[in-house]
Design an enzyme around this catalytic site. Structure first.
Site, PDB file in Angstrom:
ATOM      1  N   HIS A  40       0.832  -1.195   0.000  1.00  0.00           N
ATOM      2  CA  HIS A  40       0.000   0.000   0.000  1.00  0.00           C
ATOM      3  C   HIS A  40       0.864   1.241   0.000  1.00  0.00           C
ATOM      4  O   HIS A  40       2.016   1.208   0.400  1.00  0.00           O
ATOM      5  CB  HIS A  40      -0.886   0.016   1.240  1.00  0.00           C
ATOM      6  N   THR A  41       0.263   2.365  -0.410  1.00  0.00           N
ATOM      7  CA  THR A  41       0.952   3.643  -0.337  1.00  0.00           C
ATOM      8  C   THR A  41       1.128   4.025   1.120  1.00  0.00           C
ATOM      9  O   THR A  41       0.160   4.147   1.847  1.00  0.00           O
ATOM     10  CB  THR A  41       0.116   4.735  -1.018  1.00  0.00           C
ATOM     11  N   MET A  42       2.351   4.214   1.543  1.00  0.00           N
ATOM     12  CA  MET A  42       2.586   4.574   2.933  1.00  0.00           C
ATOM     13  C   MET A  42       3.173   5.979   3.052  1.00  0.00           C
ATOM     14  O   MET A  42       3.553   6.408   4.111  1.00  0.00           O
ATOM     15  CB  MET A  42       3.501   3.554   3.606  1.00  0.00           C
TER      16      MET A  42
END
Lengths: 261, 231
Positions: A40-42
């Site tokens: 996921h985009t973190m």
């Protein structure tokens, strides 16, 4: 009967060192991706900086610049991140621009769905704010956050409404709201003005808002001189694009700074 | 040499890299004191994040039923969610049973709901206050994962370390020789709550701006707002 033989032992491999049964051919319908992990985009990629909003006598005003920064690079100088949701709500976001554009499309579709059903009242700012709270909290709970700080302005029950929601679902209503650097620099300016004058007129609010954006342009490295202002009153939403702070700023003081030659 | 190998130094980090934390600490303090036929529950009205004040006017006590109130603070996103789910559960109960849930039952429900999230907890400190089936004031205190304790008085949240010892001393008469606990009247409870918040606001930046004090009796509820220092 030998119980151990029934349950305890694993069958020997068909042949050792060879391919797994079915290993040469991918059968249709079988799931070969079960061990792939999802990432996921973190952290944000192209991002927008501060948004400033305040309630005045009879309405709400919002301001944000139009810069899309890629780290320290001023990558896109004309990304609009303010949009009219309905006649009673405006949304402006700072944070990841892609996430903002995604949520904008979802909201636009939602408003169209409401419109064609014909029985749904117009989405007001309070409802939009509440809805965003749930969406953002849900995404953070799945560890797939929408990297946003949203400022919702508009009307709720015929009263001006100004609210904030961030990427983990922290939400509140207030008379003045800002995101990012604005929280450090614009909020004290607005609170001070309110303490001195009590009720702010529309002109006071506009002047104050531009002052805040100017201070942010001077001090925030990720800020820009091009900006948008949204003004919501009982009459509806007015968004002004292509505004420019540059004529009102002076950088002559830069000549006195020493030590960086 | 690559940055990764050198590691460490903050100024060498890629400026784009932020890291995601699902929790935030938004401050907030709550106190509740039970009397024989009433209960008082109060919270401050400040909402913070780090050194910022997000709001000076955010009450943290939620009316659940005419006889029960809950104060929660901690991670505000979790507080909002917990309140929403709890309210939905109470509505479902009232539709199913044509009756309002008792304070005792709400207390157990809250514990169960908190424990349901044992492995991704609501980061929230709760106090539940209400009038029980016998008409007596009761206070329940919770930890974030659902441990529950029935008490006569309790403090929780940001300034618990400042307020709880004061209440232990003034109401519980603890740590004193030959002292007897006082009878809790509304006047005494109100005064103690006020003093507790005033001193907490002196020392804790996460507490201040104002207090909302709610008093529940069998006849209904009264609310009062008191100012606190705003710096």
């Amino acid at each position: 009967m030998d119980v151990g033989r029934m349950f305890g032992e694993v069958a020997p491999p068909l042949w050792s060192g060879g391919p797994a049964p079915g290993g040469f051919y991918s059968f249709p319908g079988t799931n070969n991706k079960q061990h792939e992990t999802k990432t996921h985009t973190m952290y944000p990629s192209t991002s927008g900086t501060s948004v400033v909003g305040l309630v005045y006598d009879g309405g709400v005003m919002l301001g944000a610049d139009t810069l899309g920064s890629y780290g320290s690079l001023a990558r896109f100088r004309n990304v609009e991140r303010t949009f009219k949701v309905t006649d009673k709500a405006v949304l402006t976001c700072s944070g990841d621009i892609a996430d903002y554009q995604f949520i904008r499309e979802v909201i636009e579709q939602k408003v169209r769905d409401d419109e064609i059903s014909g029985f749904t009242p117009v989405l007001n700012a309070g409802a939009l704010h509440c809805w965003l709270t749930r969406v953002l909290y849900n995404r953070r709970s799945r560890f797939d956050p929408l990297w946003l700080e949203c400022v919702v302005a508009g009307f709720k029950d015929d009263k001006p409404f100004l609210g904030y929601v961030d990427k983990i679902g922290t939400a509140f209503e207030a008379q003045e709201v800002a995101s990012g650097f604005g929280m450090h620099m614009a909020i004290p300016m607005i609170r001070e003005a309110r303490e001195k004058k009590g009720n702010l007129t529309r002109d006071d609010a506009r002047k104050l808002l531009v002052d805040c954006l100017k201070v942010l342009y001077y001090r925030d490295c990720r800020a820009h001189f091009k900006y948008q202002v949204a003004d919501v009153t009982a009459e509806g939403v007015k968004i002004e694009n292509d505004l420019n702070l540059k004529p009102d700023t002076s950088w002559s003081i830069a000549n006195f700074v020493r030590g960086y030659e | 040499m690559s940055l990764a190998v050198m590691g460490g130094a903050d100024y060498m980090r890629d400026p784009r890299k932020h890291h995601f934390h699902p929790y935030a600490d938004n401050g907030g303090t709550s106190v509740a004191i039970a009397g024989d036929d009433f209960v008082m529950i109060a919270s401050d009205t400040r909402l913070t994040r780090g050194f910022n004040i997000l709001s000076r006017d955010q009450g943290k006590v939620l009316g659940l039923t005419p006889k029960t109130m809950m104060a929660s603070s901690g991670c505000w996103a979790d507080v909002l969610t917990l309140k929403k789910v709890l309210n939905a559960r109470l509505t479902m109960y009232s539709h199913e049973h044509h009756d309002v849930m008792s304070t005792t039952a709400v207390a157990q429900l809250l514990s169960t709901m908190l424990y349901w999230r044992r492995f991704f907890p609501y980061y929230v400190s709760n106090i539940l206050a209400g009038i029980d089936e016998e008409g007596k004031g009761v206070v329940y205190h919770y930890d974030p994962v659902g441990h529950m304790e029935k008490l006569a008085f309790s403090a929780t949240g940001a300034s618990v370390a400042q307020i709880q010892p004061l209440l232990d001393n003034q109401i519980g008469a603890l740590n004193m020789k030959d002292a007897t606990p006082p009878t809790i009247t509304k006047e005494l409870a109100r005064q103690l709550i006020h003093d507790a918040f005033v001193s907490a606001a002196e020392r804790d930046i996460n507490t201040g701006d104002g207090i909302l004090i709610h008093t529940i009796t069998k006849d209904g509820r009264t609310d009062e707002k008191v100012k606190l220092r705003r710096d």
